[in-house]
Write a protein that holds these residues in place. Structure first.
Motif, PDB file in Angstrom:
ATOM      1  N   TYR A 184      -0.244   0.666  23.426  1.00  0.00           N
ATOM      2  CA  TYR A 184      -1.888  -0.002  22.490  1.00  0.00           C
ATOM      3  C   TYR A 184      -1.614   0.658  21.132  1.00  0.00           C
ATOM      4  N   PHE A 185      -0.442   1.502  20.731  1.00  0.00           N
ATOM      5  CA  PHE A 185      -0.380   1.752  18.860  1.00  0.00           C
ATOM      6  C   PHE A 185      -0.678   0.858  18.553  1.00  0.00           C
ATOM      7  N   PRO A 186      -1.425   0.973  17.509  1.00  0.00           N
ATOM      8  CA  PRO A 186      -1.366  -0.085  16.457  1.00  0.00           C
ATOM      9  C   PRO A 186      -0.320  -0.151  15.352  1.00  0.00           C
ATOM     10  N   LEU A 187       0.543   0.545  14.645  1.00  0.00           N
ATOM     11  CA  LEU A 187       1.035   1.057  13.825  1.00  0.00           C
ATOM     12  C   LEU A 187       2.079   1.776  13.555  1.00  0.00           C
ATOM     13  N   ALA A 188       3.061   1.561  12.506  1.00  0.00           N
ATOM     14  CA  ALA A 188       4.492   1.099  13.198  1.00  0.00           C
ATOM     15  C   ALA A 188       4.555   2.272  14.085  1.00  0.00           C
ATOM     16  N   ASP A 189       5.976   1.884  14.865  1.00  0.00           N
ATOM     17  CA  ASP A 189       6.057   2.731  16.116  1.00  0.00           C
ATOM     18  C   ASP A 189       7.414   3.791  15.493  1.00  0.00           C
ATOM     19  N   SER A 190       7.787   3.731  14.626  1.00  0.00           N
ATOM     20  CA  SER A 190       8.488   5.407  14.352  1.00  0.00           C
ATOM     21  C   SER A 190       8.037   6.282  13.006  1.00  0.00           C
ATOM     22  N   LEU A 191       6.569   5.582  12.794  1.00  0.00           N
ATOM     23  CA  LEU A 191       5.733   7.437  12.955  1.00  0.00           C
ATOM     24  C   LEU A 191       5.305   8.745  14.094  1.00  0.00           C
ATOM     25  N   PHE A 245       1.141  -1.325  -0.319  1.00  0.00           N
ATOM     26  CA  PHE A 245      -0.233  -0.087   0.090  1.00  0.00           C
ATOM     27  C   PHE A 245       0.804   1.001  -0.264  1.00  0.00           C
ATOM     28  N   LYS A 246       0.542   2.331  -0.619  1.00  0.00           N
ATOM     29  CA  LYS A 246       0.663   4.093  -0.903  1.00  0.00           C
ATOM     30  C   LYS A 246      -0.276   4.122  -0.019  1.00  0.00           C
ATOM     31  N   ILE A 247       0.334   4.640   0.803  1.00  0.00           N
ATOM     32  CA  ILE A 247      -1.240   6.266   1.715  1.00  0.00           C
ATOM     33  C   ILE A 247      -0.793   7.531   1.862  1.00  0.00           C
ATOM     34  N   VAL A 248      -1.026   8.156   1.146  1.00  0.00           N
ATOM     35  CA  VAL A 248      -1.407   9.024   0.824  1.00  0.00           C
ATOM     36  C   VAL A 248      -2.069  10.880   1.904  1.00  0.00           C
ATOM     37  N   LYS A 249      -0.984  11.644   2.343  1.00  0.00           N
ATOM     38  CA  LYS A 249      -2.297  12.707   2.894  1.00  0.00           C
ATOM     39  C   LYS A 249      -3.850  12.442   3.556  1.00  0.00           C
ATOM     40  N   GLU A 270     -11.586 -10.442  -2.882  1.00  0.00           N
ATOM     41  CA  GLU A 270     -12.096  -9.042  -1.732  1.00  0.00           C
ATOM     42  C   GLU A 270     -12.370  -9.657  -0.069  1.00  0.00           C
ATOM     43  N   ASP A 271     -11.987 -11.012  -0.205  1.00  0.00           N
ATOM     44  CA  ASP A 271     -11.982 -10.711   1.638  1.00  0.00           C
ATOM     45  C   ASP A 271     -10.804 -10.789   1.998  1.00  0.00           C
ATOM     46  N   ILE A 272      -9.868 -10.892   1.550  1.00  0.00           N
ATOM     47  CA  ILE A 272      -8.114 -10.969   2.007  1.00  0.00           C
ATOM     48  C   ILE A 272      -7.884  -9.707   1.573  1.00  0.00           C
ATOM     49  N   LEU A 273      -8.373  -8.586   0.386  1.00  0.00           N
ATOM     50  CA  LEU A 273      -7.440  -6.856  -0.210  1.00  0.00           C
ATOM     51  C   LEU A 273      -8.584  -6.410   1.585  1.00  0.00           C
ATOM     52  N   SER A 274     -10.213  -6.785   1.509  1.00  0.00           N
ATOM     53  CA  SER A 274     -10.507  -6.317   2.088  1.00  0.00           C
ATOM     54  C   SER A 274      -9.534  -6.136   3.395  1.00  0.00           C
ATOM     55  N   LEU A 275      -9.638  -7.610   4.261  1.00  0.00           N
ATOM     56  CA  LEU A 275      -8.224  -8.080   5.211  1.00  0.00           C
ATOM     57  C   LEU A 275      -7.426  -6.973   6.114  1.00  0.00           C
ATOM     58  N   PHE A 276      -6.282  -7.029   4.489  1.00  0.00           N
ATOM     59  CA  PHE A 276      -5.656  -5.354   4.324  1.00  0.00           C
ATOM     60  C   PHE A 276      -6.006  -4.530   4.193  1.00  0.00           C
ATOM     61  N   THR A 277      -6.628  -4.107   3.738  1.00  0.00           N
ATOM     62  CA  THR A 277      -6.679  -2.835   3.367  1.00  0.00           C
ATOM     63  C   THR A 277      -8.257  -1.659   4.501  1.00  0.00           C
ATOM     64  N   LEU A 278      -8.684  -3.035   5.475  1.00  0.00           N
ATOM     65  CA  LEU A 278      -9.421  -2.006   6.397  1.00  0.00           C
ATOM     66  C   LEU A 278      -9.238  -2.712   7.686  1.00  0.00           C
ATOM     67  N   SER A 279      -7.676  -2.989   7.966  1.00  0.00           N
ATOM     68  CA  SER A 279      -6.362  -2.737   9.140  1.00  0.00           C
ATOM     69  C   SER A 279      -5.718  -1.621   9.421  1.00  0.00           C
ATOM     70  N   GLU A 280      -4.891  -2.544   9.143  1.00  0.00           N
ATOM     71  CA  GLU A 280      -3.333  -1.029   8.978  1.00  0.00           C
ATOM     72  C   GLU A 280      -3.365   0.012   8.064  1.00  0.00           C
ATOM     73  N   ALA A 281      -3.379  -0.706   6.955  1.00  0.00           N
ATOM     74  CA  ALA A 281      -4.041   0.965   5.561  1.00  0.00           C
ATOM     75  C   ALA A 281      -4.751   1.808   5.686  1.00  0.00           C
ATOM     76  N   ILE A 282      -6.234   1.191   6.813  1.00  0.00           N
ATOM     77  CA  ILE A 282      -6.838   2.500   6.613  1.00  0.00           C
ATOM     78  C   ILE A 282      -6.092   3.230   8.225  1.00  0.00           C
ATOM     79  N   GLY A 283      -6.291   2.594   8.839  1.00  0.00           N
ATOM     80  CA  GLY A 283      -5.140   3.507  10.232  1.00  0.00           C
ATOM     81  C   GLY A 283      -4.626   4.144   9.621  1.00  0.00           C
ATOM     82  N   LEU A 284      -3.789   4.207   9.121  1.00  0.00           N
ATOM     83  CA  LEU A 284      -2.725   5.029   8.652  1.00  0.00           C
ATOM     84  C   LEU A 284      -3.095   6.534   8.128  1.00  0.00           C
ATOM     85  N   ILE A 285      -4.148   6.252   7.272  1.00  0.00           N
ATOM     86  CA  ILE A 285      -5.096   7.513   6.585  1.00  0.00           C
ATOM     87  C   ILE A 285      -5.839   7.382   8.150  1.00  0.00           C
TER      88      ILE A 285
END
Lengths: 95, 306
Positions: free
Chosen positions: B254-261, B79-83, B96-111
């Motif tokens: 409990y921060f759910p994303l990459a700590d380097s953020l 994924f690339k997550i922009v602005k 669809e299930d695999i794409l949903s699983l990964f899109t609706l977790s950390e990727a949307i979290g980064l948004i």
């Protein structure tokens, strides 16, 4: 450089702090270090927040006004505390 | 190739998506806050491993400030997550299930992170008009606890990632994620849930998704209390209030994303939001009810007492 009563100190800019209950929590967000100060430590921190530049002697006077403590004990403890803050890059001395 | 755009809501945002995301609720076409599309990603800055695992894969992460973020689940998808506005998915996967699983977790979290929300790895429910969040280590029983509440008709706000709007002027609110709870088979049996209402998820063996028949809250709900669930012990059911000054550091774990953020200015923002929460929201530790009967007792008790 060694701290004396005449040394002037100030907080570094890259920190954020807050009082929660009786403790003061603070963060140096450039270094990513997190600290908790007890009541006396928090009092000293709040002095440095309210008056950007203070000498060690001024801080000591304010502590003696606020807390019931022997001047020599206060002096030794204060020096130790400021030395720690300096080493953790939470305060800096002004020449 | 003709592309269909799907329209959804999740976390209070409207999403337009080139890929179908079945757990989300479809809405009519309209302006969107976030667009999700397929695309070929050019080279990212060097990717670093994270502590985030999903479906047996370890996520890798790279960033250019906070405006451009890269999340790689190699070899499956990237994924690339922009602005706070765009998610680009680079993959040959079509499931669809695999794409949903990964899109609706950390990727949307980064948004959500880019949009300035406070995120926690946990689950949340709506009791009357109050938001209650459950945190805990993986396996502590967050999803099972939420499922037990859902079973009694309590509205679910989110499972896995909790999104909180923290401001200096208004009380914190929990934003509803989307209507899905993922639970292990033994919880389905233990809670005596209807397996026919669930579907298997790809995330692990014997993990089930419960979505169609749960009650889901669609409006933001004021946050009332945070629980940290711990392993059952002899003090099961007793509640320990975490001292206020320890709450920020507890939440940080409990921060759910990459700590380097969390460096520099974003770390300062996160710290200050956690202080705001610590000032207004009680955080208690509770050992997880030792069995399903005790869990149901806890559900009834909290429904009455909060």
């Amino acid at each position: 450089m060694a701290i004396t009563s005449d040394t002037k100190i100030q907080l570094v800019p890259n920190q954020s702090s807050s009082v929660l209950g009786k403790e003061t929590v603070l963060l140096n967000y450039e270094l990513g270090n997190y600290y908790e100060l007890n009541e006396v430590g928090g009092f000293i921190w709040s002095l440095l927040q309210s008056q950007p530049v203070m000498s060690v002697g001024e801080i000591q006077t304010r502590i003696l006004d606020e807390f019931d403590v022997e001047p020599t004990v206060c002096h030794d403890e204060l020096m130790l505390f400021l030395d720690n803050l300096l080493r953790e890059k939470l305060i800096e001395t002004i020449a | 190739m003709e592309l269909t755009t799907y329209y959804y809501t999740a976390y209070g945002l409207t999403l337009g998506s080139e890929i179908s995301l079945p757990p989300l609720k479809e809405i009519g076409p309209g302006p969107v806050d976030v667009f999700i599309r397929r695309g070929k990603l050019a080279l990212s800055p060097p990717l670093q491993p994270t502590k985030i695992y999903r479906a047996g894969l370890q996520a890798q992460f790279a960033q250019n400030g906070t405006e451009e973020l890269w999340l790689s689940w190699a070899p499956l998808l990237s994924f690339k997550i922009v602005k706070g506005q765009e998610i680009i998915i680079d993959t040959v996967q079509t499931d669809e299930d695999i794409l949903s699983l990964f899109t609706l977790s950390e990727a949307i979290g980064l948004i959500l992170f880019q949009r300035g929300y406070f995120l926690l790895h946990g689950s949340a429910i709506q009791l009357q008009d109050k938001g209650v969040v459950f945190l805990g280590e993986p396996g502590a029983g967050k999803s099972t606890t939420v499922a037990a509440f859902a079973q009694k008709g309590v509205g679910v706000l989110s499972d896995d990632m909790v999104c909180i709007r923290v401001s200096k002027t208004e009380p914190p609110v929990v934003l509803p994620a989307f209507p899905q709870i993922k639970i292990w088979e033994n919880s389905v049996h233990g809670l005596q849930l209807e397996k026919s209402e669930m579907s298997l998820v790809r995330e692990g063996v014997n993990k089930f998704s419960w979505h169609e028949s749960i009650s889901f809250s669609e409006k933001p709900v004021p946050l009332k209390q945070i629980f940290v669930l711990t392993a059952p012990n002899e003090l099961a059911g007793t509640i320990v209030q975490v001292p206020q000054h320890q709450i920020p550091i507890e939440l940080l774990s409990y921060f759910p994303l990459a700590d380097s953020l969390l460096q520099g200015k974003p770390l300062k923002d996160y710290f200050e939001k956690s202080i705001t929460l610590a000032q207004t929201i009680p955080l208690v530790k509770m050992s997880r009810p030792a069995n399903f009967a005790k869990l149901h007792e806890f559900v009834d008790h909290l429904k009455m007492s909060l």
